[in-house]
Design a protein around this motif. Structure first.
Motif: not given
Length: 461
Positions: A1-2, A5-6, A9-10, A36, A38
């Motif tokens: 995961m780049s 992106v991390a 998502e967080r 992207w 999620c």
């Protein structure tokens, strides 16, 4: 995961946990990257677990679609935004409300159709909505101030339907959803629909909210969709040149018009405005998020794209859809993710390259000119003549000019300062431009007073 992106998502996981949102679906769309998505939580639908194809009610985001349908009709010559609705609809009251005022929530119409629709959960059908308009109030004078009205947008939907010779639902599918490929956006709840909840304020219990069709009020808040579809829609609203390059749905210039703020939403705190069906949320440093929020029982939605600012990529849109009707985190997260997208993964920088020189007819215009005692720099960039005020704030776009057909010495300001005004060039016998008039103000190569005398001469001539 780049790393970007991390971070996305967080932020999404924190919003879901802090907001206690049973199901959260998020998508970021941009023209220069892969989308992207999620999802976090539980759809509440045992036959269709939560995933990217889970459908959520998007509530008043629906209004942005109705606004685009109205603007399409205007561009096709079917209506004028300053016409009263009575020019096209036979209504028993409020026929003097203009289409532009209804689009910008400044017509003064009451918020909902007559009756306690949120108690009964029964709304009028399309015919009754118009026939019973005399039961609704004009709660404020026309053009007095911003006042949000679902009723107003329901009327606009029926207006479009009549002009196009179909229902609002048919016109929407034919003129927006189909051409843009928004296949997951529907009027009716699909099998993949998430359950919407009221989450208890003092425990972790949650009660499923009732779902009902809005019927005649569909154009204001009926649609269901996915985060992916809505992120693409947001990208269209801010960057039609990337999402709809051929202008199949709406001309880019018309969306520019829709994004112009017509009113602030709060007289004391100018934190957001409203254009033609679009909410405008300034983010500082000439950055604005454009889109709409949505709410229906058990659901909240935030759908926005971002314009302006260093590093903002083309076609940047974000959608956050949640299955709780009370979690403000849903509407906050969309702006946070747009900000993170620019900070964590800014648009690539295009290398500068040598370009052809300005046409011979405009080379004598280039450089500094003076007007009202102040300097302006005229330049040739991207195949256009443009001007920048020397003391303009950083990041202020230049004025851009286009010559009138067959009149190279008369140019129209097409954007920026003095948009719409003419720039007139005056040449000497050799063909060099020696004086200009822009918006009737004289421009000269030296600093002059309004009497034409040079400032360097002081009190003398």
């Amino acid at each position: 995961m780049s790393a970007p992106v991390a971070r996305y998502e967080r932020a999404a996981r924190k919003a879901q946990a802090d907001g206690r949102i049973p199901a959260l679906s998020v998508a970021l769309h941009r023209a220069d990257r892969e989308p992207w998505t999620c999802t976090i939580g539980d759809s509440g639908n045992p036959d269709h677990p939560l995933g990217p194809d889970t459908r959520f009610r998007i509530g008043s985001v629906t209004k942005t679609f109705t606004a685009v349908l109205v603007l399409q009709a205007r561009d096709d010559g079917l209506l004028d935004l300053d016409q009263p609705i009575s020019a096209h609809l036979d209504v028993p009251a409020h026929g003097d409300a203009t289409i532009r005022r209804i689009l910008s929530h400044t017509a003064g119409l009451q918020r909902e159709p007559a009756g306690d629709v949120w108690d009964t959960l029964i709304t009028p059908d399309a015919a009754a909505l118009l026939a019973e308009l005399d039961r609704a109030e004009r709660v404020l004078p026309n053009a007095r101030r911003y006042h949000y009205s679902n009723l107003g947008f329901a009327i606009l939907g029926q207006l479009v339907a009549k002009l196009r010779g179909g229902t609002w639902e048919q016109v929407l599918a034919d003129r927006i959803l189909g051409p843009l490929g928004l296949d997951a956006t529907t009027v009716a709840a699909p099998p993949q629909a998430a359950v919407g909840y009221l989450v208890d304020a003092y425990s972790d219990a949650a009660r499923p909210e009732p779902q009902f069709d809005l019927r005649g009020v569909n154009p204001a808040a009926q649609l269901w969709s996915t985060a992916s579809d809505m992120a693409r829609w947001a990208a269209f609203l801010v960057s039609p040149e990337t999402a709809d390059p051929d202008g199949k749905v709406l001309a880019a210039a018309t969306l520019d018009e829709a994004r112009w703020p017509l009113t602030t939403r709060d007289e004391a705190v100018w934190s957001s405005g409203f254009g033609l069906g679009l909410i405008l949320v300034p983010q500082g440093k000439r950055v604005v998020d454009v889109g709409h929020d949505g709410a229906m029982p058990g659901f909240l939605a935030g759908v926005y794209g971002r314009r302006g600012g260093d590093g903002t990529p083309g076609g940047l849109g974000c959608a956050v859809l949640g299955s709780s009707g009370t979690a403000a985190e849903t509407n906050e997260l969309v702006h946070e993710l747009l900000k993170l997208a620019v900070e964590q993964d800014p648009a690539d920088i295009t290398p500068w390259a040598i370009a052809p020189p300005a046409p011979a007819a405009y080379r004598s215009v280039l450089g500094v000119w003076w007007s009202e005692g102040s300097p302006f720099a005229f330049s040739w960039r991207d195949n256009t003549l443009r001007a920048t005020y020397a003391d303009a704030p950083a990041g202020l776009p230049p004025s851009v000019f286009q010559p009138l057909d067959g009149q190279p010495d008369m140019l129209r300001t097409v954007s920026g300062r003095e948009a719409g005004e003419l720039l007139r060039l005056t040449r000497d016998d050799a063909g060099a431009v020696v004086q200009m008039h822009w918006a009737t103000y004289r421009f000269s190569r030296v600093q002059e007073g309004f009497d034409g005398g040079p400032a360097s001469a002081g009190a003398g001539r």
